[in-house]
Design a protein around this motif. Structure first.
Motif, mmCIF file in Angstrom:
data_model
loop_
_atom_site.group_PDB
_atom_site.id
_atom_site.type_symbol
_atom_site.label_atom_id
_atom_site.label_comp_id
_atom_site.label_asym_id
_atom_site.label_seq_id
_atom_site.Cartn_x
_atom_site.Cartn_y
_atom_site.Cartn_z
ATOM 1 N N VAL A 139 90.689 57.628 107.926
ATOM 2 C CA VAL A 139 92.107 57.467 107.582
ATOM 3 C C VAL A 139 92.537 56.019 107.757
ATOM 4 C CG1 VAL A 139 94.453 58.072 108.299
ATOM 5 C CG2 VAL A 139 92.763 59.869 107.981
ATOM 6 N N LEU A 140 92.084 55.375 108.830
ATOM 7 C CA LEU A 140 92.435 53.970 109.060
ATOM 8 C C LEU A 140 91.956 53.087 107.906
ATOM 9 C CD1 LEU A 140 93.501 51.692 110.927
ATOM 10 C CD2 LEU A 140 91.187 51.567 111.866
ATOM 11 N N MET A 141 90.700 53.239 107.516
ATOM 12 C CA MET A 141 90.163 52.406 106.443
ATOM 13 C C MET A 141 90.821 52.711 105.108
ATOM 14 S SD MET A 141 88.190 50.159 107.624
ATOM 15 C CE MET A 141 89.198 50.092 109.082
ATOM 16 N N ASN A 142 91.134 53.975 104.831
ATOM 17 C CA ASN A 142 91.793 54.307 103.578
ATOM 18 C C ASN A 142 93.222 53.805 103.549
ATOM 19 O OD1 ASN A 142 90.293 55.484 101.510
ATOM 20 N ND2 ASN A 142 89.946 57.269 102.758
ATOM 21 N N THR A 143 93.893 53.818 104.714
ATOM 22 C CA THR A 143 95.244 53.271 104.778
ATOM 23 C C THR A 143 95.221 51.787 104.447
ATOM 24 O OG1 THR A 143 95.895 54.912 106.430
ATOM 25 C CG2 THR A 143 97.233 52.920 106.287
ATOM 26 N N ILE A 144 94.250 51.079 104.996
ATOM 27 C CA ILE A 144 94.115 49.655 104.692
ATOM 28 C C ILE A 144 93.841 49.456 103.203
ATOM 29 C CG2 ILE A 144 92.650 47.624 105.062
ATOM 30 C CD1 ILE A 144 92.343 48.614 107.995
ATOM 31 N N ARG A 145 92.960 50.270 102.669
ATOM 32 C CA ARG A 145 92.605 50.161 101.243
ATOM 33 C C ARG A 145 93.815 50.415 100.350
ATOM 34 N NH1 ARG A 145 88.482 54.419 98.328
ATOM 35 N NH2 ARG A 145 88.491 53.501 96.282
ATOM 36 N N ILE A 146 94.566 51.466 100.650
ATOM 37 C CA ILE A 146 95.721 51.823 99.832
ATOM 38 C C ILE A 146 96.834 50.789 99.982
ATOM 39 C CG2 ILE A 146 97.541 53.559 99.549
ATOM 40 C CD1 ILE A 146 95.395 55.648 100.403
ATOM 41 N N THR A 147 96.924 50.152 101.143
ATOM 42 C CA THR A 147 97.949 49.134 101.373
ATOM 43 C C THR A 147 97.608 47.824 100.668
ATOM 44 O OG1 THR A 147 98.382 50.117 103.537
ATOM 45 C CG2 THR A 147 99.240 47.918 103.163
ATOM 46 N N VAL A 148 96.340 47.455 100.648
ATOM 47 C CA VAL A 148 95.918 46.187 100.043
ATOM 48 C C VAL A 148 96.163 46.180 98.530
ATOM 49 C CG1 VAL A 148 93.859 44.817 99.486
ATOM 50 C CG2 VAL A 148 94.272 45.549 101.831
ATOM 51 N N ILE A 149 96.014 47.320 97.878
ATOM 52 C CA ILE A 149 96.140 47.384 96.412
ATOM 53 C C ILE A 149 97.539 46.972 95.944
ATOM 54 C CG2 ILE A 149 96.103 48.960 94.429
ATOM 55 C CD1 ILE A 149 93.736 50.390 95.814
ATOM 56 N N PRO A 150 98.630 47.572 96.468
ATOM 57 C CA PRO A 150 99.950 47.116 95.998
ATOM 58 C C PRO A 150 100.317 45.699 96.464
ATOM 59 C CG PRO A 150 100.188 48.904 97.596
ATOM 60 C CD PRO A 150 98.735 48.764 97.300
ATOM 61 N N ILE A 151 99.800 45.284 97.627
ATOM 62 C CA ILE A 151 100.071 43.919 98.087
ATOM 63 C C ILE A 151 99.424 42.909 97.134
ATOM 64 C CG2 ILE A 151 99.527 42.248 99.900
ATOM 65 C CD1 ILE A 151 99.988 44.459 101.940
ATOM 66 N N ALA A 152 98.192 43.165 96.706
ATOM 67 C CA ALA A 152 97.513 42.268 95.763
ATOM 68 C C ALA A 152 98.279 42.186 94.453
ATOM 69 C CB ALA A 152 96.084 42.746 95.518
ATOM 70 N N HIS A 153 98.867 43.319 94.039
ATOM 71 C CA HIS A 153 99.653 43.321 92.792
ATOM 72 C C HIS A 153 100.967 42.567 92.974
ATOM 73 C CE1 HIS A 153 101.648 44.661 89.173
ATOM 74 N NE2 HIS A 153 102.640 45.148 89.904
ATOM 75 N N ALA A 154 101.667 42.833 94.096
ATOM 76 C CA ALA A 154 102.989 42.225 94.302
ATOM 77 C C ALA A 154 102.903 40.714 94.542
ATOM 78 C CB ALA A 154 103.684 42.902 95.484
ATOM 79 N N ASP A 155 101.922 40.268 95.298
ATOM 80 C CA ASP A 155 101.845 38.853 95.671
ATOM 81 C C ASP A 155 101.020 37.995 94.716
ATOM 82 O OD1 ASP A 155 103.424 39.366 97.829
ATOM 83 O OD2 ASP A 155 101.834 39.254 99.320
ATOM 84 N N PHE A 156 99.943 38.562 94.188
ATOM 85 C CA PHE A 156 99.005 37.750 93.397
ATOM 86 C C PHE A 156 98.823 38.235 91.960
ATOM 87 C CE2 PHE A 156 97.601 37.933 97.878
ATOM 88 C CZ PHE A 156 97.870 36.613 98.238
#
Length: 197
Positions: A139-156
């Motif tokens: 769950v920890l690793m999937n939370t990180i994975r799911i969080t990184v995807i929208p951050i990469a879209h919003a910022d970069f």
């Protein structure tokens, strides 16, 4: 056998586990009970006549992963909306699909734990504690994975939601979960070594 195949498999594995528990390892002189752990992980208890336990697990992991990712985005200051298992951020929706829900990494981490138990010849208490940590790491690793995807879209404006980048992100987070599982195994071995036998 024909009335209840799941009970038959469970009975077979428990009988095998009982026999292995009474056999001695030639090297360590301990029980061979650890060899039954991978077989017990294959067994799937019944849930209902129409829904399998895997389906319920997938749905729960989708909700948990989406909620934790939403909270992490809140902590990081990203304005978003989370209706169910969808994250809406910067004009785009990111759905938490079955593949991203943790089900694959959960079973992969659980399998790594079972392999560690067998290879390291861990005692029963160690095995149960180690396998009990696998949902947390998945769950920890999937939370990180799911969080990184929208951050990469919003910022970069970088798309990690599809294609090769998405696959590489999945493998990277999976490798991190496996590394954490191996570290947990070593930590438990060290801590249980000091307990009275």
């Amino acid at each position: 056998l024909f009335a209840s195949t799941w009970a038959t498999y469970l009975a077979f594995v428990l009988a095998l586990a009982s026999w292995l528990g009474h056999q001695q390892d030639r090297e360590g002189r301990g029980s061979l009970l650890y060899l039954a752990v991978p077989l017990l992980l294959i067994w799937q208890p019944p849930y209902s006549s129409t829904v399998t336990g895997d389906t319920v697990l997938i749905q729960q992991l989708q909700l948990i992963s989406a909620k934790f990712a939403s909270r992490l985005l809140d902590l990081l200051g990203y304005i978003h909306f989370q209706p169910g298992t969808v994250l809406e951020i910067a004009g785009r929706n990111f759905g938490v699909a079955e593949a991203c829900s943790g089900i694959q990494s959960f079973f992969a981490v659980l399998s790594v734990g079972a392999i560690l138990v067998v290879l390291q010849k861990r005692p029963l208490v160690h095995a149960l504690l180690l396998l009990g940590t696998s949902p947390f790491w998945a769950v920890l690793m999937n939370t990180i994975r799911i969080t990184v995807i929208p951050i990469a879209h919003a910022d970069f404006q970088f798309d990690l939601a599809t294609g090769l980048p998405h696959e590489l992100l999945g493998y990277l987070t999976m490798a991190m979960a496996v590394g954490l599982m191996i570290s947990t195994d070593e930590l438990m071995a060290g801590l249980l070594h000091f307990l009275p036998k």
